[in-house]
Design an enzyme around this catalytic site. Structure first.
Site, PDB file in Angstrom:
ATOM      1  N   HIS A  37     107.187  27.136  47.310  1.00  0.00           N
ATOM      2  CA  HIS A  37     106.747  25.911  47.989  1.00  0.00           C
ATOM      3  C   HIS A  37     105.776  26.220  49.128  1.00  0.00           C
ATOM      4  CE1 HIS A  37     109.125  26.718  51.595  1.00  0.00           C
ATOM      5  NE2 HIS A  37     110.111  27.096  50.790  1.00  0.00           N
ATOM      6  N   GLU A 108     117.145  27.639  46.964  1.00  0.00           N
ATOM      7  CA  GLU A 108     117.069  28.851  47.769  1.00  0.00           C
ATOM      8  C   GLU A 108     118.464  29.422  47.999  1.00  0.00           C
ATOM      9  OE1 GLU A 108     115.912  31.528  48.582  1.00  0.00           O
ATOM     10  OE2 GLU A 108     114.332  31.150  50.069  1.00  0.00           O
TER      11      GLU A 108
END
Length: 236
Positions: A37, A108
């Site tokens: 990202h 994550e």
């Protein structure tokens, strides 16, 4: 999170081939386009950002938009994204939001008690700490993250063609390590800048050998794949 062991926007190609070799073959059995990202306030400050759902910065949105020219020429069979806002927004701004499906296994690392802390903060109390060896209290262990990566890889390997994956820095490094069957600790030697693209695939000359064909490529150094040839002789 950005690790320090690989220079930003560094493209590494297995086999010593040309730029054409970085593009996937026309009909590969599987080719994974792994995108980290764009920038957030915490990625800029170096704070561990696991499950905290924070947005991209304006700079992070610009980074994500800059991916669009390289990804536009690729026909994706599937687009999968971490459910967190920073990954979903990167996917949207990169032009693939309409085809995206959430994939929880792309989340994550769960940093537990270390959420929001910098590595220097943690090492001030726990000398020599590294997430890839030690994990996080009340978060995920390296073994748990490896299991998650292995589970995702097993499902992806049942598919074919080009698949886009929008994820996060440290989990993506583990995913790459496990793709080539390296231990989690090997991910310590990988690093991803924000809004970077990496390619995980098989060596065309040795179809049973998984390789990292491209690593940590970000605009303006990221090639436009439509300009590359579709053939890939691979390496002997």
């Amino acid at each position: 999170m950005m690790l320090a062991s690989v220079a930003p926007a560094r493209m590494q190609h297995q086999g010593g081939g040309t730029l054409e070799d970085m593009a996937c073959p026309e009909r590969p059995p599987l080719c994974l386009y792994l995108v980290r990202h764009g920038e957030t306030a915490w990625s800029r400050s170096g704070q561990h950002t696991g499950r905290t759902d924070i947005p991209l910065t304006p700079e992070g949105e610009d980074e994500a938009r800059a991916l669009q020219p390289s990804l536009a020429a690729i026909e994706f069979n599937r687009v999968l994204t971490s459910p967190l806002l920073r990954a979903r927004r990167t996917c949207e701004l990169a032009g693939l939001g309409g085809a995206a499906r959430p994939e929880p296994d792309l989340l994550e690392w769960n940093y537990g008690d270390y959420e929001g802390l910098r590595s220097s903060d943690i090492r001030a109390k726990h000398a020599g700490w590294t997430v890839f060896r030690d994990g996080c209290p009340r978060g995920e262990t390296p073994e748990q993250v490896a299991d998650r990566a292995d589970r995702l890889i097993a499902r992806l390997r049942a598919g074919h063609g080009n698949i886009a994956l929008f994820s996060h820095g440290q989990f993506a490094c583990v995913l790459a390590a496990r793709w080539i069957m390296a231990p989690v600790l090997a991910a310590e030697h990988l690093a991803l800048t924000t809004a970077s693209l990496s390619i995980l695939r098989y060596n065309p000359a040795h179809p049973d050998v998984a390789v990292i064909a491209l690593w940590n490529a970000a605009p303006p150094f990221l090639p436009r794949f439509g300009m590359l040839t579709a053939t890939d002789p691979g390496s002997a």
